[in-house]
Design a protein around this motif. Structure first.
Motif, PDB file in Angstrom:
ATOM      1  N   ILE A   1       0.857  -1.179   0.000  1.00  0.00           N
ATOM      2  CA  ILE A   1       0.000   0.000   0.000  1.00  0.00           C
ATOM      3  C   ILE A   1       0.897   1.234   0.000  1.00  0.00           C
ATOM      4  N   ALA A   2       0.561   2.191  -0.844  1.00  0.00           N
ATOM      5  CA  ALA A   2       1.344   3.425  -0.919  1.00  0.00           C
ATOM      6  C   ALA A   2       1.185   4.223   0.377  1.00  0.00           C
ATOM      7  N   PRO A   3       2.297   4.543   1.054  1.00  0.00           N
ATOM      8  CA  PRO A   3       2.208   5.293   2.301  1.00  0.00           C
ATOM      9  C   PRO A   3       1.968   6.785   2.091  1.00  0.00           C
ATOM     10  N   MET A   4       2.137   7.244   0.843  1.00  0.00           N
ATOM     11  CA  MET A   4       1.949   8.653   0.498  1.00  0.00           C
ATOM     12  C   MET A   4       1.804   8.742  -1.017  1.00  0.00           C
ATOM     13  N   PRO A   5       1.293   9.857  -1.530  1.00  0.00           N
ATOM     14  CA  PRO A   5       1.221  10.013  -2.986  1.00  0.00           C
ATOM     15  C   PRO A   5       2.626  10.011  -3.579  1.00  0.00           C
ATOM     16  N   GLY A   6       2.768   9.422  -4.758  1.00  0.00           N
ATOM     17  CA  GLY A   6       4.082   9.392  -5.382  1.00  0.00           C
ATOM     18  C   GLY A   6       4.068   8.719  -6.736  1.00  0.00           C
ATOM     19  N   LEU A   7       5.253   8.566  -7.286  1.00  0.00           N
ATOM     20  CA  LEU A   7       5.457   7.977  -8.603  1.00  0.00           C
ATOM     21  C   LEU A   7       6.103   6.603  -8.441  1.00  0.00           C
ATOM     22  N   VAL A   8       5.537   5.600  -9.083  1.00  0.00           N
ATOM     23  CA  VAL A   8       6.117   4.256  -9.041  1.00  0.00           C
ATOM     24  C   VAL A   8       7.332   4.260  -9.967  1.00  0.00           C
ATOM     25  N   LYS A   9       8.525   4.206  -9.355  1.00  0.00           N
ATOM     26  CA  LYS A   9       9.775   4.247 -10.129  1.00  0.00           C
ATOM     27  C   LYS A   9      10.213   2.855 -10.569  1.00  0.00           C
ATOM     28  N   VAL A  10      10.124   1.881  -9.658  1.00  0.00           N
ATOM     29  CA  VAL A  10      10.569   0.518  -9.935  1.00  0.00           C
ATOM     30  C   VAL A  10       9.512  -0.441  -9.421  1.00  0.00           C
ATOM     31  N   LEU A  11       9.212  -1.447 -10.224  1.00  0.00           N
ATOM     32  CA  LEU A  11       8.252  -2.483  -9.840  1.00  0.00           C
ATOM     33  C   LEU A  11       8.965  -3.822  -9.983  1.00  0.00           C
ATOM     34  N   ASN A  12       9.246  -4.460  -8.845  1.00  0.00           N
ATOM     35  CA  ASN A  12      10.015  -5.708  -8.836  1.00  0.00           C
ATOM     36  C   ASN A  12       9.150  -6.938  -8.634  1.00  0.00           C
ATOM     37  N   ALA A  13       7.867  -6.845  -8.888  1.00  0.00           N
ATOM     38  CA  ALA A  13       6.977  -7.980  -8.633  1.00  0.00           C
ATOM     39  C   ALA A  13       6.063  -8.197  -9.828  1.00  0.00           C
ATOM     40  N   LYS A  14       5.773  -9.486 -10.068  1.00  0.00           N
ATOM     41  CA  LYS A  14       4.763  -9.821 -11.078  1.00  0.00           C
ATOM     42  C   LYS A  14       3.925 -10.966 -10.529  1.00  0.00           C
ATOM     43  N   VAL A  15       2.730 -11.104 -11.047  1.00  0.00           N
ATOM     44  CA  VAL A  15       1.813 -12.136 -10.563  1.00  0.00           C
ATOM     45  C   VAL A  15       2.480 -13.506 -10.658  1.00  0.00           C
ATOM     46  N   GLY A  16       2.380 -14.261  -9.563  1.00  0.00           N
ATOM     47  CA  GLY A  16       2.962 -15.593  -9.513  1.00  0.00           C
ATOM     48  C   GLY A  16       4.329 -15.652  -8.851  1.00  0.00           C
ATOM     49  N   ASP A  17       4.971 -14.497  -8.657  1.00  0.00           N
ATOM     50  CA  ASP A  17       6.280 -14.469  -7.991  1.00  0.00           C
ATOM     51  C   ASP A  17       6.140 -14.918  -6.543  1.00  0.00           C
ATOM     52  N   THR A  18       7.091 -15.714  -6.089  1.00  0.00           N
ATOM     53  CA  THR A  18       7.186 -16.064  -4.672  1.00  0.00           C
ATOM     54  C   THR A  18       8.134 -15.057  -4.042  1.00  0.00           C
ATOM     55  N   VAL A  19       7.692 -14.413  -2.957  1.00  0.00           N
ATOM     56  CA  VAL A  19       8.496 -13.394  -2.301  1.00  0.00           C
ATOM     57  C   VAL A  19       8.737 -13.766  -0.843  1.00  0.00           C
ATOM     58  N   THR A  20       9.801 -13.206  -0.290  1.00  0.00           N
ATOM     59  CA  THR A  20      10.118 -13.436   1.115  1.00  0.00           C
ATOM     60  C   THR A  20       9.964 -12.125   1.885  1.00  0.00           C
ATOM     61  N   LYS A  21       9.705 -12.247   3.172  1.00  0.00           N
ATOM     62  CA  LYS A  21       9.536 -11.077   4.019  1.00  0.00           C
ATOM     63  C   LYS A  21      10.749 -10.167   3.885  1.00  0.00           C
ATOM     64  N   GLY A  22      10.497  -8.874   3.659  1.00  0.00           N
ATOM     65  CA  GLY A  22      11.570  -7.899   3.529  1.00  0.00           C
ATOM     66  C   GLY A  22      12.089  -7.700   2.123  1.00  0.00           C
ATOM     67  N   GLN A  23      11.626  -8.508   1.185  1.00  0.00           N
ATOM     68  CA  GLN A  23      12.080  -8.385  -0.207  1.00  0.00           C
ATOM     69  C   GLN A  23      11.516  -7.098  -0.816  1.00  0.00           C
ATOM     70  N   PRO A  24      12.352  -6.265  -1.456  1.00  0.00           N
ATOM     71  CA  PRO A  24      11.868  -5.039  -2.082  1.00  0.00           C
ATOM     72  C   PRO A  24      10.909  -5.362  -3.241  1.00  0.00           C
ATOM     73  N   LEU A  25       9.730  -4.741  -3.211  1.00  0.00           N
ATOM     74  CA  LEU A  25       8.738  -4.977  -4.259  1.00  0.00           C
ATOM     75  C   LEU A  25       8.518  -3.749  -5.131  1.00  0.00           C
ATOM     76  N   VAL A  26       8.498  -2.571  -4.510  1.00  0.00           N
ATOM     77  CA  VAL A  26       8.193  -1.338  -5.235  1.00  0.00           C
ATOM     78  C   VAL A  26       9.102  -0.232  -4.716  1.00  0.00           C
ATOM     79  N   VAL A  27       9.577   0.613  -5.621  1.00  0.00           N
ATOM     80  CA  VAL A  27      10.261   1.835  -5.225  1.00  0.00           C
ATOM     81  C   VAL A  27       9.345   2.983  -5.627  1.00  0.00           C
ATOM     82  N   LEU A  28       8.954   3.765  -4.621  1.00  0.00           N
ATOM     83  CA  LEU A  28       8.036   4.885  -4.805  1.00  0.00           C
ATOM     84  C   LEU A  28       8.814   6.176  -4.602  1.00  0.00           C
ATOM     85  N   GLU A  29       8.722   7.088  -5.569  1.00  0.00           N
ATOM     86  CA  GLU A  29       9.371   8.389  -5.426  1.00  0.00           C
ATOM     87  C   GLU A  29       8.331   9.377  -4.925  1.00  0.00           C
TER      88      GLU A  29
END
Length: 73
Positions: free
Chosen positions: A1-29
């Protein structure tokens, strides 16, 4: 969830990906700073709502993880 308004700079996730706790998923500017949003728990990405380059509002769901399987433990 976006903690504030911003621009999605990097998206490191796609449907079906297995992720681990703490793994970077989105970089929001926001406010001229980059904020890395990380997976809150282990799981599988079931939905990616945001797109790279998209402007999002505070509270917008960006990436959703599948519900945890209660029987898995």
């Amino acid at each position: 969830i976006a903690p504030m308004p911003g621009l999605v700079k990097v998206l490191n996730a796609k449907v079906g990906d297995t992720v681990t706790k703490g793994q970077p998923l989105v970089v929001l500017e926001a406010m001229k700073m980059e904020h890395t949003l990380k997976a809150p728990r282990d799981g599988v990405v079931c939905d990616v709502v945001a797109a790279q380059g998209e402007q999002v509002q505070d509270g917008t769901v960006l990436v959703a993880l599948a519900e945890e399987d209660a029987d898995a433990a």
